[in-house]
Write a protein that holds these residues in place. Structure first.
Motif, PDB file in Angstrom:
ATOM      1  N   LEU A   1       0.811  -1.224   0.000  1.00  0.00           N
ATOM      2  CA  LEU A   1       0.000   0.000   0.000  1.00  0.00           C
ATOM      3  C   LEU A   1       0.838   1.265   0.000  1.00  0.00           C
ATOM      4  O   LEU A   1       0.410   2.308  -0.517  1.00  0.00           O
ATOM      5  CB  LEU A   1      -0.918   0.012   1.223  1.00  0.00           C
ATOM      6  CG  LEU A   1      -1.919  -1.142   1.340  1.00  0.00           C
ATOM      7  CD1 LEU A   1      -2.718  -1.014   2.635  1.00  0.00           C
ATOM      8  CD2 LEU A   1      -2.855  -1.156   0.136  1.00  0.00           C
TER       9      LEU A   1
ATOM     10  N   ASN B   1       1.608  -4.314   8.542  1.00  0.00           N
ATOM     11  CA  ASN B   1       0.288  -4.380   7.909  1.00  0.00           C
ATOM     12  C   ASN B   1      -0.576  -3.200   8.378  1.00  0.00           C
ATOM     13  O   ASN B   1      -0.178  -2.427   9.265  1.00  0.00           O
ATOM     14  CB  ASN B   1      -0.392  -5.726   8.156  1.00  0.00           C
ATOM     15  CG  ASN B   1      -0.877  -5.912   9.580  1.00  0.00           C
ATOM     16  OD1 ASN B   1      -0.525  -5.150  10.486  1.00  0.00           O
ATOM     17  ND2 ASN B   1      -1.683  -6.921   9.808  1.00  0.00           N
ATOM     18  N   GLU B   2      -1.750  -3.052   7.795  1.00  0.00           N
ATOM     19  CA  GLU B   2      -2.617  -1.909   8.095  1.00  0.00           C
ATOM     20  C   GLU B   2      -2.989  -1.856   9.573  1.00  0.00           C
ATOM     21  O   GLU B   2      -3.007  -0.780  10.184  1.00  0.00           O
ATOM     22  CB  GLU B   2      -3.899  -1.992   7.257  1.00  0.00           C
ATOM     23  CG  GLU B   2      -3.690  -1.800   5.771  1.00  0.00           C
ATOM     24  CD  GLU B   2      -4.963  -2.070   4.986  1.00  0.00           C
ATOM     25  OE1 GLU B   2      -5.683  -1.088   4.705  1.00  0.00           O
ATOM     26  OE2 GLU B   2      -5.227  -3.247   4.678  1.00  0.00           O
TER      27      GLU B   2
ATOM     28  N   ILE C   1      -0.163  -0.289  11.726  1.00  0.00           N
ATOM     29  CA  ILE C   1       0.035   1.178  11.702  1.00  0.00           C
ATOM     30  C   ILE C   1      -1.109   1.892  12.411  1.00  0.00           C
ATOM     31  O   ILE C   1      -0.910   2.945  13.016  1.00  0.00           O
ATOM     32  CB  ILE C   1       0.211   1.697  10.257  1.00  0.00           C
ATOM     33  CG1 ILE C   1      -1.059   1.455   9.433  1.00  0.00           C
ATOM     34  CG2 ILE C   1       1.428   1.081   9.598  1.00  0.00           C
ATOM     35  CD1 ILE C   1      -1.086   2.239   8.133  1.00  0.00           C
ATOM     36  N   LYS C   2      -2.306   1.302  12.369  1.00  0.00           N
ATOM     37  CA  LYS C   2      -3.431   1.890  13.116  1.00  0.00           C
ATOM     38  C   LYS C   2      -3.166   1.802  14.610  1.00  0.00           C
ATOM     39  O   LYS C   2      -3.469   2.731  15.368  1.00  0.00           O
ATOM     40  CB  LYS C   2      -4.720   1.170  12.764  1.00  0.00           C
ATOM     41  CG  LYS C   2      -5.216   1.437  11.349  1.00  0.00           C
ATOM     42  CD  LYS C   2      -6.456   0.592  11.039  1.00  0.00           C
ATOM     43  CE  LYS C   2      -6.897   0.786   9.586  1.00  0.00           C
ATOM     44  NZ  LYS C   2      -8.047  -0.112   9.244  1.00  0.00           N
TER      45      LYS C   2
ATOM     46  N   SER D   1      -2.711   6.902   7.984  1.00  0.00           N
ATOM     47  CA  SER D   1      -2.676   6.300   6.648  1.00  0.00           C
ATOM     48  C   SER D   1      -1.375   5.545   6.465  1.00  0.00           C
ATOM     49  O   SER D   1      -0.383   5.814   7.172  1.00  0.00           O
ATOM     50  CB  SER D   1      -2.802   7.375   5.563  1.00  0.00           C
ATOM     51  OG  SER D   1      -1.630   8.189   5.537  1.00  0.00           O
ATOM     52  N   PRO D   2      -1.334   4.593   5.530  1.00  0.00           N
ATOM     53  CA  PRO D   2      -0.087   3.867   5.264  1.00  0.00           C
ATOM     54  C   PRO D   2       1.061   4.803   4.873  1.00  0.00           C
ATOM     55  O   PRO D   2       2.202   4.609   5.310  1.00  0.00           O
ATOM     56  CB  PRO D   2      -0.469   2.937   4.108  1.00  0.00           C
ATOM     57  CG  PRO D   2      -1.935   2.722   4.262  1.00  0.00           C
ATOM     58  CD  PRO D   2      -2.473   4.020   4.773  1.00  0.00           C
ATOM     59  N   ARG D   3       0.751   5.819   4.055  1.00  0.00           N
ATOM     60  CA  ARG D   3       1.800   6.730   3.602  1.00  0.00           C
ATOM     61  C   ARG D   3       2.422   7.502   4.769  1.00  0.00           C
ATOM     62  O   ARG D   3       3.626   7.762   4.788  1.00  0.00           O
ATOM     63  CB  ARG D   3       1.216   7.691   2.568  1.00  0.00           C
ATOM     64  CG  ARG D   3       2.259   8.538   1.836  1.00  0.00           C
ATOM     65  CD  ARG D   3       1.602   9.377   0.757  1.00  0.00           C
ATOM     66  NE  ARG D   3       0.975   8.539  -0.254  1.00  0.00           N
ATOM     67  CZ  ARG D   3       1.639   8.004  -1.276  1.00  0.00           C
ATOM     68  NH1 ARG D   3       2.936   8.207  -1.407  1.00  0.00           N
ATOM     69  NH2 ARG D   3       1.013   7.253  -2.164  1.00  0.00           N
TER      70      ARG D   3
ATOM     71  N   VAL E   1       4.239  -0.693   3.931  1.00  0.00           N
ATOM     72  CA  VAL E   1       2.970  -1.092   4.548  1.00  0.00           C
ATOM     73  C   VAL E   1       2.213  -1.964   3.555  1.00  0.00           C
ATOM     74  O   VAL E   1       2.029  -1.576   2.391  1.00  0.00           O
ATOM     75  CB  VAL E   1       2.107   0.136   4.930  1.00  0.00           C
ATOM     76  CG1 VAL E   1       0.765  -0.321   5.506  1.00  0.00           C
ATOM     77  CG2 VAL E   1       2.841   1.031   5.922  1.00  0.00           C
TER      78      VAL E   1
END
Length: 818
Positions: free
Chosen positions: A561, A584-585, A588-589, A595-597, A616
């Motif tokens: 991503l 993975n998503e 990061i949350k 956001s992944p970026r 990510v």
């Protein structure tokens, strides 16, 4: 007198062949289904009852909490826990640590034996568990380091034992995997019973782990949680009372979260419940499903109940036909007690004949049933000691005897109560209460049937949903090869592994190849000291992790991503030099990125080590859809135990596997090429759910068939009773369709009422079952409509057969006597 009862009963059964056949066939099917199910149920409930100390043995369950949230529920914990409990509490009589060693390759002279399941255990293991010894001594078998205990089958494989002289194995030296030292065989055990929670081929002395492997943390430690424990409480100790003391135990040894970084809570689970009631992570035993077992047990009693209800319905429905017989017997001096015994004799004969036929049916169906449940069952399992002792065996006998008595007594009581004067004057008719009871029993039968039909649809839909759901990783046509066992980790291992992957990529039929600690379907490891460099230094998180090669994302078709994939420069044999990660998503949350970026370029801390987030990936399912996706990071680490994942084409699979094997042997000579296909291994996670679905389907079919036999009998009798009415209606111009509707309407009304009753019951049961899945279907209204439609269609087909036959009959024959 008894001889007369049997003779009269046999004559009556022979005279009414059709009704007798319907009764016997229905009862036989019900009893056969019940006997098959109870074999499986009693086998599942018999786990570990062969252990003499089983009632007093418990395994330690460790729940971990971070930020007031449960982050791990498992039996994996710290090496010092069981010894500390033994030291702290006089109720603890004994303990053993258990360390799973996986499937080991054994070497004896020039012979290599692959894939033998091994555990490292304390010597106290044998004083707690009852695994029979056939050679050697179990009392001191694993007291010293570098000693092993092997199973009978393994002894035959290694030492070519063709007779039963296992004494020749004692003292022999073998090597385990890449050990530089030999291990001495001290004891040979009988093969571990199939109904044992712990399944193993070999036991290794726990002292070997501490002294020969140099793992001092394995002895007594509260920071490294890679161990499993069983304790034996003194007889009579209430484990729930003991559990209440473990909060103080946790505080004493872990001081809140100061020692391990987590709040540690402990409780005990009885060994006798470990097989069926396991919802823990990092499971090392053979687990089943209490939902399947108790669900099948309920289905078994429902099916046999439906069969007995059929008998009661038909017997009481034919009361008008047998009324004159009863009247004449009473006039000639028969007492009510004699009549009851007469009718009970008929019931006994029918049930005994049915039971005999059921036993033959089970014998014929045994092999097919064993294939469905994946166990070698037989009638012997009906006599095994289970979770409630011999409750199932005794219960089966009681149920059969009670069923024979009740199914015979009620019709006998009804028939014997007729008043002879009313009967012989022709003024007798079926009682209103009897008609209502029969209707109620029919409704009950079909309500159960509709629940089973609905259950089979919903379970099938859920399993189909899980199999078709996108996992975020592509496991189709994925060949997985176990890493080499006889290779040491050194500075050249990274280079050799990369060279192997590059060579595999050149094989025709191979699309991509990569390595990883774990593959989809495996339980990943966890790190507990995770935090963001920008976050609160006192707040820690937990993440799963995997060590992967740089082509892992490409091989599994994972979606990147943001950021980049791993490159060759990210890898180094020195772990301290590694610093790049892919998350993975969910991860990061958890760290607070929107956001992944946004996460790219930030630092993640694992304890004190800093890691740069370079990529990510989209969330992916590592385990079955029963479990939610967890925060996960991938690190650029290669290991000798890493598995090799090879994406292959669908054509020439055998040739491709052979080519891969040759390359593997070239790079890792002397190692065994051990492979599997990932989709098959991954789908094994759904084995219990698939069995549940098959059970609903197969035995739901039994229930439908038995219920329809009863409906056929009732419709047949109703048609006979209304023969003259049908004749009159036909003479007055009624069509065949009018007659069919007339005879079918009353029965279809009962089925519709059954559907109305069954629908909310089915929804409640299946809704609760679905809550065990993190990802699940919604139960659509059409499922209940379809189930009801099937029930109506089957009932209508059953009734119509007899209704049409009556409707097309010549009315002259039915009215000739008028």
């Amino acid at each position: 007198m008894i001889k007369s009862y049997f003779k009269t009963a046999w004559r009556n059964l022979w005279k009414n062949k059709v009704f007798s056949l319907i009764n016997i066939l229905g009862l036989s099917l019900g009893m056969a289904a019940c006997l098959l199910i109870l074999q499986y149920v009693n086998f599942e409930l018999s786990y570990d009852h062969f252990n003499q100390n089983a009632p007093d043995i418990y395994r330690i369950v460790n729940d971990r909490y971070q930020n007031n949230k449960l982050i791990q529920h498992g039996t994996i914990t710290y090496s010092g826990v069981s010894k500390a409990m033994k030291d702290d509490y006089p109720e603890v009589q004994n303990y053993t640590r258990v360390l799973p060693m996986g499937q080991q390759i054994l070497t004896y002279n020039d012979k290599k034996i692959p894939k033998e399941q091994a555990f490292a255990v304390d010597n106290s293991f044998f004083s707690m568990f009852s695994y029979p010894v056939i050679a050697g001594d179990s009392k001191t078998a694993l007291k010293e380091a570098n000693t092993v205990v092997i199973s009978e089958t393994l002894a035959r494989k290694i030492f070519d034992i063709h007779n039963n002289n296992f004494d020749v194995c004692i003292g022999k030296l073998i090597k385990v995997a890449q050990d530089t030292f030999p291990s001495k065989v001290i004891t040979v055990l009988k093969d571990v019973p199939e109904n044992s929670f712990l399944q193993f081929d070999m036991l290794i002395s726990y002292q070997t782990i501490i002294h020969s492997y140099g793992n001092k943390q394995a002895d007594y430690d509260f920071t490294d949680s890679d161990y499993w424990h069983f304790i034996q409480l003194k007889s009579g100790t209430d484990h729930k009372v003991f559990d209440s003391k473990l909060a103080a135990f946790s505080q004493r040894h872990f001081q809140g979260n100061k020692i391990s970084g987590s709040i540690e809570k402990f409780h005990l689970q009885p060994l006798l419940k470990a097989h069926l009631y396991s919802d823990t992570e990092y499971e090392i035993g053979n687990t089943g499903s209490y939902t399947v077992v108790w669900g099948l047990l309920i289905i078994a009693f429902f099916i046999i109940g439906i069969a007995w209800v059929n008998y009661i319905n038909l017997a009481t429905a034919r009361s008008v036909e047998r009324a004159k017989e009863v009247g004449i017997r009473k006039v000639t001096g028969a007492s009510q007690g004699q009549l009851i015994r007469q009718f009970l004799t008929e019931s006994f004969i029918i049930n005994i004949i049915s039971l005999g036929i059921a036993v033959m049916m089970v014998y014929l169906a045994q092999s097919a049933f064993n294939g469905v449940v994946q166990h070698q069952l037989s009638f012997a399992y009906l006599l095994k000691r289970g979770l409630g002792g011999y409750l199932i065996s005794v219960g089966l006998l009681v149920v059969i005897l009670m069923g024979i008595f009740i199914s015979g007594f009620y019709p006998a009581f009804v028939l014997s109560a007729f008043k002879p004067i009313m009967v012989l004057k022709g003024r007798f008719s079926s009682s209103k209460r009897g008609v209502i009871l029969r209707k109620g029993l029919v409704i009950g039968q079909f309500a159960i049937t509709v629940v089973l039909i609905t259950g089979s649809f919903v379970v099938y839909k859920q399993i189909k949903y899980m199999n078709e759901q996108k996992l975020g990783v592509n496991i189709d046509q994925m060949l997985v090869v176990n890493g080499p066992s006889f290779v040491h980790q050194d500075t050249t291992f990274v280079t050799r592994t990369n060279a192997l992957v590059a060579e595999l990529d050149q094989i025709p039929g191979v699309k991509n190849a990569a390595t990883s600690f774990w593959v989809p379907g495996n339980e990943m490891g966890r790190n507990f000291g995770i935090r963001s460099s920008d976050g609160d230094p006192n707040t820690h998180f937990t993440m799963r992790y995997d060590g992967v090669s740089r082509d892992y994302l490409k091989t599994y078709g994972m979606q990147l991503l943001a950021g980049r994939n791993f490159t060759a420069t990210d890898y180094d044999p020195d772990f301290n030099k590694l610093h790049n990660l892919i998350l993975n998503e969910n991860a990061i949350k958890l760290l607070g990125f929107k956001s992944p970026r946004e996460a790219i370029g930030h630092i993640m801390l694992n304890q004190t080590k800093k890691w740069d987030i370079v990529g990510v990936v989209a969330d992916f399912h590592q385990k079955s859809l029963r479990y939610p996706i967890e925060p996960t990071f991938l690190e650029p680490v290669l290991n000798i135990q890493s598995q090799i994942s090879i994406k292959i084409e669908t054509k020439n699979v055998a040739a491709t596997v052979d080519a891969v094997k040759e390359k593997y042997k070239t790079f890792f000579p002397g190692n065994i090429f051990d492979y599997s296909f990932l989709d098959e291994q991954f789908n094994k996670q759904y084995q219990n759910d698939e069995l549940f679905g098959k059970a609903f389907g197969i035995f739901g079919g039994f229930a439908i068939l038995i219920a329809c036999l009863g409906l056929l009998g009732l419709s047949l009798f109703a048609t006979i009773q209304r023969t003259k009415e049908i004749g009159v209606r036909k003479v007055l111009g009624a069509s065949v369709s009018n007659i069919v509707v007339l005879l079918s309407t009353d029965f279809i009304k009962l089925v519709v009422i059954a559907i109305a009753i069954a629908t909310p019951i089915a929804w409640y049961i299946l809704h609760n079952w679905l809550q065990d899945f993190a990802y699940r279907i919604t139960i659509s209204w059409w499922v209940f409509g379809l189930s009801g439609g099937v029930a109506i269609a089957v009932a209508l087909a059953t009734i119509s057969f007899q209704a049409i036959k009556a409707a097309v009959a010549n009315p002259v024959k039915s009215l000739r006597s008028e």
